[in-house]
Enzyme design. Structure first.
Site, PDB file in Angstrom:
ATOM      1  CB  CYS A 309       2.438 -13.286   4.136  1.00  0.00           C
ATOM      2  SG  CYS A 309       0.715 -13.120   3.594  1.00  0.00           S
ATOM      3  CG  LEU A 310      -1.488 -17.200   7.186  1.00  0.00           C
ATOM      4  CD1 LEU A 310      -2.247 -16.470   8.267  1.00  0.00           C
ATOM      5  CD2 LEU A 310      -2.442 -17.919   6.260  1.00  0.00           C
TER       6      LEU A 310
END
Length: 577
Positions: A309-310
């Site tokens: 993800c991030l």
């Protein structure tokens, strides 16, 4: 600083305070952004008599279809879209009898009319059109007959069977939740699963700690290990142990048991004192210091770096900076549900426009961070049918407190986001797409994906509302890697990644594009790539092995350095509240 700017500063703080107060009542939606979208829709609709006539004509056509559909046999559930099934959870046979059949059919037709026609007004800005469509769906969700006692036959039957005891329990649950929302110290039930006892239990040691992260080294479970270690960079939106849940579905344990030396970053849950922490701090203090420490423990061995993800986005930035500076310590790059191009970032973009972002910046600047409840509210709005109305029916009308499984326990263990970092993340990446377009700077110089030449393993999930798979696929447009292996797996943003071998119903598509191959659009890739049954973890592990040296003796556990003292996994930061 000019005299004019000095004098205007107190009024700027007043704006921030006012917007922070507004945000508590608007779920952090900017009333200005919402008003602009509605004005765009209403003005263009008012100036389009042909569109108005079409809307009314189609309304009466759908009404006639609804009357006709009441006399037809019930539709096969497989013919309904996922959104239709979640919108009106009508599996009970009682929904096929009156008056419930009429209510269900009329509601579904109304929703389809809104989605297909009410927002199809020429001249509107695409962002406003998407925003109005989204808000309309959220408002229509309230009217679903499934969500109300008197219009839901299952709830009526349950209430009769229990003599209203379900409503009494639900009322008690609602009172407790409201008291917590207002800040009253109402005790919570102890979760059935806890970190360090049931979750995040893969044996290891914290070998490094700074003000932003801990680095965990996991103990080997095999006599020989793969030559090149694996470093995992999770997102700091939630706790790291999404990748080390229960022993049977822990990605970390799976890799360790396959003979990999695994390191994991565990991020600190920031508070007000961390409000000035920047996005570059996560690159420097997170990724780069982890790489430096691993080189100290296992000198001369290149890393397989994986980011989720991030964490994957930041890892891609760090890898680009390393390639730019001639740092060749990475052996490969794995990005899990991670976007590098945000031009088509899905429904999250509904929350990110200039007016909305300015409003949100004032809120989190005043607080010093984005609170856990504020972030959870945004994700709940994206999946309101399940996360808001499903909870309303189950908890308050049925009076049921469902026990949390490991993934649900992790999901409830939320973290905050530093204000400076989050503002830059939203503005520079989501709004301006600076990383994909070569404007994002690390150490004062731009970083670009095309500088990365190591092999890349790219994973996306089919039902991802956070990082849509077509957005993740856009990595191909900027990549100059020797090879990009792309995997599209069944499931959502979390369940698609936590896809351990042996889990029933798992399937995925996988194909490799090598340097010199022609670009294939995502739709063509999807239709041309066959489906494989099982877990994509197996293919990833084979890919890691193929890109590694020979197996050898496990390296020693690293000696602790950094702030404080060492401790066993899962460490201290994971318990930060």
């Amino acid at each position: 600083m000019t005299q004019e700017r000095v004098e205007s500063r107190p009024f700027h703080e007043l704006d921030s305070l006012w917007h922070a107060i507004q945000g508590r009542w608007t779920m952090n939606f900017s009333p200005v952004a919402t008003g602009l979208a509605f004005s765009d829709w209403l003005l263009h609709l008012a100036n389009s008599p042909g569109t108005q006539a079409t809307l009314w004509l189609r309304f009466w056509e759908l009404a006639a279809e609804a009357l006709d559909e009441r006399s037809r046999p019930p539709a096969d559930a497989t013919e309904l879209s996922d959104r239709d099934r979640s919108r009106c959870r009508c599996d009970d046979p009682a929904w096929e009898s009156e008056p419930y059949l009429s209510m269900r059919v009329i509601y579904e037709k109304g929703c389809r009319w809104w989605e297909a026609y009410a927002t199809d007004v020429p001249g509107m800005k695409p962002r406003h059109k998407a925003f109005i469509s989204f808000l309309g769906r959220e408002m229509l969700a309230f009217y679903s007959p499934c969500n109300h006692l008197w219009t839901n036959p299952e709830l009526m039957r349950l209430t009769a069977e229990e003599g209203g005891a379900n409503l009494a329990r639900g009322g008690l649950f609602w009172t407790e939740d409201m008291m917590r929302l207002l800040g009253w110290p109402v005790p919570r039930d102890e979760p059935a699963l806890s970190v360090g006892r049931d979750l995040a239990v893969t044996p290891g040691e914290v070998i490094y700690r700074n003000r932003l992260m801990e680095l965990i080294q996991y103990r080997p479970t095999t006599g020989e290990v793969v030559d090149n270690p694996v470093l995992i960079i999770p997102a700091w939106i939630m706790k790291y142990y999404i990748l080390d849940l229960s022993p049977e579905n822990s990605m970390v344990k799976y890799l360790v048991d396959q003979g990999h030396t695994v390191f994991m970053v565990s991020w600190k849950n920031p508070g007000y004192e961390d409000r000035e922490t920047d996005l570059e701090d996560y690159i420097e203090l997170g990724v780069m210091e982890a790489v430096d420490k691993i080189e100290e423990v296992i000198p001369g061995k290149k890393l397989h770096a994986a980011g989720y993800c991030l964490g994957g986005t930041v890892l891609a930035m760090a890898a680009s900076a390393m390639a730019r500076d001639g740092d060749d310590r990475l052996k490969s790059l794995t990005l899990l549900a991670a976007q590098t191009d945000f031009s088509e970032a899905g429904e999250l973009m509904l929350f990110i426009g200039h007016a909305q972002l300015s409003f949100l910046e004032d809120i989190i600047r005043f607080q010093g961070y984005l609170d856990t409840g504020q972030m959870a509210a945004a994700f709940q709005m994206l999946r309101a049918y399940d996360l808001i109305w499903g909870t309303w029916v189950t908890r308050y009308l049925m009076g049921r407190r469902e026990p949390l499984n490991d993934l649900m326990t992790w999901n409830a263990d939320a973290t905050r986001m530093p204000s400076r970092m989050h503002c830059r993340y939203l503005r520079d990446l989501f709004l301006n797409n600076d990383f994909s377009e070569g404007r994002f700077r690390v150490k004062g110089r731009p970083v670009v994906i095309s500088d990365i030449h190591e092999p890349v393993f790219l994973v996306a999930t089919e039902q991802d509302h956070v990082a849509p798979w077509t957005s993740v696929y856009k990595f191909h447009l900027s990549s100059d890697a020797r090879s990009v292996t792309f995997v599209l797996t069944r499931g959502g943003h979390n369940a698609g990644i936590v896809s351990e071998p042996g889990h029933p119903g798992r399937r995925y598509r996988i194909a490799t594009i090598r340097e010199g191959d022609r670009y294939m659009p995502p739709g063509h890739w999807y239709h041309d790539t066959p489906v494989k049954e099982g877990s994509w973890w197996i293919d990833w592990q084979r890919w890691l092995l193929a890109g590694s040296g020979k197996k050898g003796t496990p390296p020693p556990m690293g000696r602790f350095t950094g702030t404080g003292e060492g401790c066993p996994a899962p460490g201290r930061y994971v318990f930060g509240t």
